[in-house]
Design an enzyme around this catalytic site. Structure first.
Site, mmCIF file in Angstrom:
data_model
loop_
_atom_site.group_PDB
_atom_site.id
_atom_site.type_symbol
_atom_site.label_atom_id
_atom_site.label_comp_id
_atom_site.label_asym_id
_atom_site.label_seq_id
_atom_site.Cartn_x
_atom_site.Cartn_y
_atom_site.Cartn_z
ATOM 1 C CB SER A 111 17.607 32.310 -49.138
ATOM 2 O OG SER A 111 17.499 31.861 -47.800
ATOM 3 C CE LYS A 163 0.702 16.953 -31.747
ATOM 4 N NZ LYS A 163 1.702 16.131 -32.452
#
Length: 291
Positions: A111, A163
């Site tokens: 990765s 949010k």
């Protein structure tokens, strides 16, 4: 009593000298600590959560005219996205300044670890190195049912509907899942493009294997994700040959900085490693292979 006083003075003096030497070493610029050589070795170990030390080393070697090539020894499953991208960017600066960069994969270079490697001019891995895992991930926990059992009822006051996206206190809405999926897809595509550029491969070919799968070094060679099978010593020999070095090349590396009190107490776990191992209180966007 006289002997005891002399002994105590000697011990106090020795301790003071050790403190002065340690402080002086910490304040001394890195370029004065080790002589320049033909090849510099930079270690990329563990989870990638902070790139500052590695970027600093690469920047110092980029400005050192006596360092002609750099080897990145990578032993990392990846980590946060930004540190991998910052190191990748610093490698391209080295190449722009006509420095040759080779990558040597250790046990794991997956990765984000592979993201860094693919920027190098030449990449080697051991046959059994675990690499690949070309993907991005965000992980969240949902403890809504647990809070109900213990009698906790959260209230969130927010100015926008996204949010508190990813809050562990409630289930995700379909709009929130789509938002986060778009974010992950975007950084995934950045990963694919970085590999296509670094390895000079068509985007379509990279997309075929960019599904998070891990592979061995031998398998990566067949997929053109690395250039050759071999360990660190072979990498050093090949880079020396590339640089036309006669005889055994001089390999330099910067030692890990150990905080004074860690050294004084003979601590076995550095503060940097402790921060790496501690779980994050917030989810991170990551290039990470972590089963």
């Amino acid at each position: 009593k006289s002997f005891f006083r002399s002994f105590m003075r000697f011990t106090a003096g020795l301790f003071a000298v050790i403190i002065l030497v340690t402080i002086g070493s910490a304040l001394l610029p890195d370029r004065w600590k080790s002589s320049s050589g033909e090849i510099a070795l930079v270690h990329v170990n563990g989870m990638l959560m902070d790139s500052r030390d590695i970027v600093r080393q690469l920047s110092n070697y980029r400005q050192d005219p006596q360092v002609r090539g750099i080897i990145l020894r990578i032993d990392s499953p990846g980590g946060a996205v930004a540190p991998a991208q910052e190191i990748y960017s610093e490698i391209t600066k080295l190449q722009a300044d006509h420095k040759t960069v080779y990558a040597s994969m250790g046990t794991v270079a997956a990765s984000g670890g592979y993201y860094i490697a693919c920027a190098a001019d030449y990449v080697l891995a051991n046959p059994g190195t675990l690499t690949g895992s070309i993907s991005a991930v965000m992980a969240f926990n949902n403890i809504e049912e647990l809070t109900k059992k213990v009698g906790v009822k959260p209230y969130i006051i927010k100015s926008g509907k996204f949010k508190d996206v990813g809050s562990p206190l409630r289930a995700m809405t379909s709009d929130e899942q789509k938002l986060l999926q778009d974010v992950v897809n975007d950084v995934h595509e950045q990963f694919v493009k970085a590999i296509a550029t670094g390895r000079d491969l068509p985007l379509a070919e990279v997309h075929k294997i960019a599904d998070g799968r891990i592979m061995t070094g031998q398998q990566a060679l067949k997929l053109k994700l690395i250039d050759e099978v071999g360990g660190l010593e072979k990498t050093i020999d090949l880079l020396a040959k590339k640089l036309n070095v006669v005889g055994r090349p001089k390999v330099i590396e910067q030692k890990e900085k150990v905080p004074f009190f860690d050294w004084l107490l003979q601590g076995s776990l550095s503060s940097g490693l402790a921060q790496t191992l501690m779980p994050s209180p917030q989810p991170r966007l990551q290039y990470l292979w972590f089963p």
